[in-house]
Design a protein around this motif. Structure first.
Motif, PDB file in Angstrom:
ATOM      1  N   SER A 247       0.830  -1.210   0.000  1.00  0.00           N
ATOM      2  CA  SER A 247       0.000   0.000   0.000  1.00  0.00           C
ATOM      3  C   SER A 247       0.861   1.254   0.000  1.00  0.00           C
ATOM      4  O   SER A 247       0.568   2.224  -0.708  1.00  0.00           O
ATOM      5  N   LYS A 248       1.915   1.226   0.786  1.00  0.00           N
ATOM      6  CA  LYS A 248       2.810   2.396   0.881  1.00  0.00           C
ATOM      7  C   LYS A 248       3.483   2.668  -0.461  1.00  0.00           C
ATOM      8  O   LYS A 248       3.524   3.817  -0.922  1.00  0.00           O
TER       9      LYS A 248
ATOM     10  N   GLY B   4       0.824   3.896  -2.947  1.00  0.00           N
ATOM     11  CA  GLY B   4       0.319   5.202  -2.519  1.00  0.00           C
ATOM     12  C   GLY B   4       1.322   6.318  -2.756  1.00  0.00           C
ATOM     13  O   GLY B   4       0.967   7.400  -3.239  1.00  0.00           O
ATOM     14  N   GLN B   5       2.589   6.079  -2.426  1.00  0.00           N
ATOM     15  CA  GLN B   5       3.616   7.094  -2.650  1.00  0.00           C
ATOM     16  C   GLN B   5       3.778   7.388  -4.140  1.00  0.00           C
ATOM     17  O   GLN B   5       3.972   8.533  -4.538  1.00  0.00           O
TER      18      GLN B   5
ATOM     19  N   ILE C 160      -6.180  13.375  -2.475  1.00  0.00           N
ATOM     20  CA  ILE C 160      -6.326  11.926  -2.359  1.00  0.00           C
ATOM     21  C   ILE C 160      -6.877  11.575  -0.982  1.00  0.00           C
ATOM     22  O   ILE C 160      -6.363  12.045   0.027  1.00  0.00           O
TER      23      ILE C 160
ATOM     24  N   TRP D  20      -7.743   8.165   1.335  1.00  0.00           N
ATOM     25  CA  TRP D  20      -7.434   6.741   1.416  1.00  0.00           C
ATOM     26  C   TRP D  20      -8.616   5.983   1.983  1.00  0.00           C
ATOM     27  O   TRP D  20      -9.520   6.558   2.602  1.00  0.00           O
TER      28      TRP D  20
ATOM     29  N   VAL E 240      -9.171   6.103  -2.848  1.00  0.00           N
ATOM     30  CA  VAL E 240      -8.310   4.948  -3.103  1.00  0.00           C
ATOM     31  C   VAL E 240      -8.737   3.762  -2.259  1.00  0.00           C
ATOM     32  O   VAL E 240      -9.007   3.902  -1.062  1.00  0.00           O
TER      33      VAL E 240
ATOM     34  N   MET F 154      -5.016  -1.773  -7.006  1.00  0.00           N
ATOM     35  CA  MET F 154      -5.372  -0.527  -6.349  1.00  0.00           C
ATOM     36  C   MET F 154      -6.433   0.116  -7.229  1.00  0.00           C
ATOM     37  O   MET F 154      -6.228   0.292  -8.431  1.00  0.00           O
TER      38      MET F 154
ATOM     39  N   VAL G 160      -8.388   3.399  -7.944  1.00  0.00           N
ATOM     40  CA  VAL G 160      -8.390   4.844  -7.729  1.00  0.00           C
ATOM     41  C   VAL G 160      -9.630   5.376  -8.437  1.00  0.00           C
ATOM     42  O   VAL G 160      -9.756   5.242  -9.654  1.00  0.00           O
TER      43      VAL G 160
END
Length: 134
Positions: free
Chosen positions: A7-8, A11-12, A23, A25, A41, A66, A68
């Motif tokens: 996820s990190k 996401g980054q 954004i 989450w 997200v 993911m 979005v």
């Protein structure tokens, strides 16, 4: 690679996109009155497999996507949401490799822009980004 690292990494990478709308989450509430468009997200985990018969965590492959979703105003032309979806899809190029905490996340397919839908007073355009992580 654990789920938090996946996820990190994703996401980054999304946050590094030029001109991204705000954004939110999957574990955040969108404040009342938030201006549109914004991105919502959600991480969708599909499977965790280890082809090694001996077991253990080494060699485990996590698959998922993911999602979005561009949230825009209803009763406006859909072009702004579609343009944002195109920009997200262009940012997550098939074959992109992201590293996090010793693991690797690979974008496995060109992102899919899914059918738009009405949700109350919102118009939503989802983009699905398939990954494998190891």
């Amino acid at each position: 690679m654990n789920e938090a690292d996946i996820s990190k990494a994703l996401g980054q990478y999304l946050m590094g996109m030029a001109d991204a709308p705000p954004i939110y989450w999957e574990n955040q509430n969108v404040p009342e009155g938030t201006a549109r468009p914004y991105l919502s997200v959600q991480m969708v985990r599909v499977s965790r497999r280890n082809p090694d018969l001996a077991g253990g965590s080494a060699g485990t492959i996590s698959r998922g996507y993911m999602q979005v979703t561009i949230v825009s105003d209803l009763d406006k032309f859909a072009a702004s949401a579609e343009e944002a979806a195109d920009a997200i899809a262009a940012h997550f190029v098939k074959g992109t490799k992201l590293s996090e905490n010793g693991g690797k996340v690979t974008i496995m397919e060109a992102p899919s822009i899914l059918p738009a839908l009405r949700d109350g007073s919102d118009w939503r355009v989802p983009v699905q980004i398939d990954y494998w992580a190891s």
